[in-house]
Design a protein around this motif. Structure first.
Motif, short mmCIF file in Angstrom:
data_model
loop_
_atom_site.label_atom_id
_atom_site.label_comp_id
_atom_site.label_asym_id
_atom_site.label_seq_id
_atom_site.Cartn_x
_atom_site.Cartn_y
_atom_site.Cartn_z
N UNK A 299 -42.34 -56.22 17.23
CA UNK A 299 -41.97 -55.50 16.01
C UNK A 299 -42.37 -56.37 14.82
N UNK A 300 -43.31 -55.88 14.06
CA UNK A 300 -43.80 -56.58 12.87
C UNK A 300 -43.24 -55.90 11.63
N UNK A 301 -42.19 -56.47 11.08
CA UNK A 301 -41.57 -56.02 9.83
C UNK A 301 -40.96 -54.63 9.88
N UNK A 302 -40.53 -54.19 11.06
CA UNK A 302 -39.83 -52.92 11.17
C UNK A 302 -38.36 -53.13 10.87
N UNK A 303 -37.82 -52.33 10.02
CA UNK A 303 -36.44 -52.49 9.60
C UNK A 303 -35.46 -52.09 10.70
N UNK A 304 -34.25 -52.61 10.64
CA UNK A 304 -33.22 -52.22 11.60
C UNK A 304 -32.14 -51.38 10.93
N UNK A 305 -32.36 -50.99 9.68
CA UNK A 305 -31.43 -50.09 9.00
C UNK A 305 -32.00 -48.67 9.08
N UNK A 306 -31.22 -47.69 8.68
CA UNK A 306 -31.67 -46.30 8.74
C UNK A 306 -32.75 -46.05 7.68
N UNK A 307 -33.58 -45.02 7.87
CA UNK A 307 -34.57 -44.68 6.84
C UNK A 307 -33.92 -44.41 5.48
N UNK A 308 -32.77 -43.79 5.48
CA UNK A 308 -32.09 -43.50 4.20
C UNK A 308 -31.69 -44.81 3.50
N UNK B 123 -29.20 -46.31 -10.23
CA UNK B 123 -30.35 -45.42 -10.37
C UNK B 123 -31.06 -45.19 -9.04
N UNK B 124 -31.06 -46.18 -8.17
CA UNK B 124 -31.75 -46.05 -6.89
C UNK B 124 -31.18 -44.93 -6.04
N UNK B 125 -29.86 -44.74 -6.09
CA UNK B 125 -29.27 -43.66 -5.31
C UNK B 125 -29.73 -42.30 -5.83
N UNK B 126 -30.04 -42.24 -7.13
CA UNK B 126 -30.52 -40.99 -7.72
C UNK B 126 -32.02 -40.81 -7.46
N UNK B 127 -32.82 -41.85 -7.71
CA UNK B 127 -34.27 -41.72 -7.52
C UNK B 127 -34.62 -41.50 -6.05
N UNK B 128 -33.79 -41.97 -5.13
CA UNK B 128 -34.04 -41.76 -3.71
C UNK B 128 -33.84 -40.30 -3.30
N UNK B 129 -33.17 -39.52 -4.14
CA UNK B 129 -32.96 -38.11 -3.81
C UNK B 129 -34.25 -37.30 -3.87
N UNK B 130 -35.17 -37.68 -4.76
CA UNK B 130 -36.40 -36.90 -4.91
C UNK B 130 -37.23 -36.87 -3.62
N UNK B 131 -37.60 -38.01 -3.02
CA UNK B 131 -38.37 -37.91 -1.78
C UNK B 131 -37.60 -37.21 -0.66
N UNK B 132 -36.29 -37.32 -0.69
CA UNK B 132 -35.50 -36.64 0.32
C UNK B 132 -35.53 -35.12 0.12
N UNK B 133 -35.60 -34.69 -1.13
CA UNK B 133 -35.68 -33.27 -1.44
C UNK B 133 -37.06 -32.72 -1.12
N UNK B 134 -38.10 -33.48 -1.45
CA UNK B 134 -39.47 -33.03 -1.23
C UNK B 134 -39.75 -32.84 0.27
N UNK B 135 -39.25 -33.74 1.09
CA UNK B 135 -39.46 -33.66 2.55
C UNK B 135 -38.10 -33.46 3.23
N UNK B 136 -37.39 -32.45 2.77
CA UNK B 136 -36.01 -32.21 3.21
C UNK B 136 -35.83 -32.11 4.71
N UNK C 170 -36.10 -35.54 6.34
CA UNK C 170 -34.95 -36.38 6.04
C UNK C 170 -33.69 -35.90 6.75
N UNK C 171 -33.53 -34.59 6.90
CA UNK C 171 -32.37 -34.08 7.64
C UNK C 171 -32.43 -34.53 9.10
N UNK C 172 -33.62 -34.54 9.67
CA UNK C 172 -33.78 -34.91 11.08
C UNK C 172 -33.79 -36.41 11.31
N UNK C 173 -34.30 -37.19 10.35
CA UNK C 173 -34.55 -38.61 10.58
C UNK C 173 -33.84 -39.58 9.65
N UNK C 174 -33.29 -39.11 8.58
CA UNK C 174 -32.74 -40.00 7.56
C UNK C 174 -31.66 -40.95 8.04
N UNK C 175 -30.88 -40.51 9.02
CA UNK C 175 -29.79 -41.34 9.51
C UNK C 175 -30.10 -41.97 10.88
#
Length: 184
Positions: free
Chosen positions: A36-45, A69-82, A85-90
């Motif tokens: 694993x090269x730089x793969x995170x261990x937290x959720x995508x969200x 602000x990050x919690x707000x700006x992160x909503x846009x990509x989640x909305x665009x690819x809803x 994000x519903x299937x994979x965000x968590x």
């Protein structure tokens, strides 16, 4: 392919591939190891909010305001690819690391904390996993002066010490796997 021992192959996951490799490895009994090269261990969200926060801070927005602000700006990509994000965000990769069952080499550039990966959280999650499951064969390597691509500090190429460590580790694990297979 001729010359390739199918019992000594492994998976290399880079960035998002680091979420996928421990999930995919148990699907094929022939997979002997995972890198694993730089793969995170937290959720995508969590990852997205962290990246947004770091981007805002790099733009000069102060810490507390960037956090908000990050919690707000992160909503846009989640909305665009809803749907995605519903299937994979968590998606939490830790249970898949627990079930991976393969020797695993996990590498991070510590400077990635300024861009993509919440390094402290990632390391804490891996170390907790190691404490809870000492039978897991996880090798964690940290590289100072490098970010998400594990580049040589000040250069465009991948770190040679990373490549050497990974290669040595693979040879070591392949030899152990090979001797285990020859005894069975």
């Amino acid at each position: 392919q001729a010359g390739v021992d199918p019992e000594r192959i492994g998976l290399l996951g880079i960035s998002q591939g680091g979420w996928i490799a421990p999930l995919a490895a148990p699907m094929d009994p022939g997979v002997a190891f995972v890198v694993d090269l730089c793969g995170s261990t937290v959720t995508p969200r969590q990852q997205l909010v962290y990246e947004e926060r770091q981007t805002l801070r790099q733009m000069g927005i102060p810490g507390g305001l960037a956090d908000l602000a990050a919690t707000v700006t992160a909503l846009y990509p989640q909305r665009v690819r809803g749907t995605w994000w519903k299937k994979n965000g968590d998606f939490d990769p830790i249970p898949f690391w627990r079930e991976c069952g393969r020797p695993s080499f996990i590498a991070y550039g510590l400077e990635d904390a300024h861009d993509n990966v919440p390094i402290d959280d990632v390391i804490d999650r891996i170390e907790s996993l190691q404490r809870e499951h000492p039978d897991l064969d996880l090798t964690l390597k940290l590289y100072e002066g490098s970010g998400h691509a594990l580049q040589e500090p000040g250069k465009d190429n991948i770190r040679l010490d990373f490549l050497e460590s990974m290669t040595e580790w693979i040879h070591e694990k392949s030899a152990a796997t090979g001797s285990a297979h020859s005894q069975s």
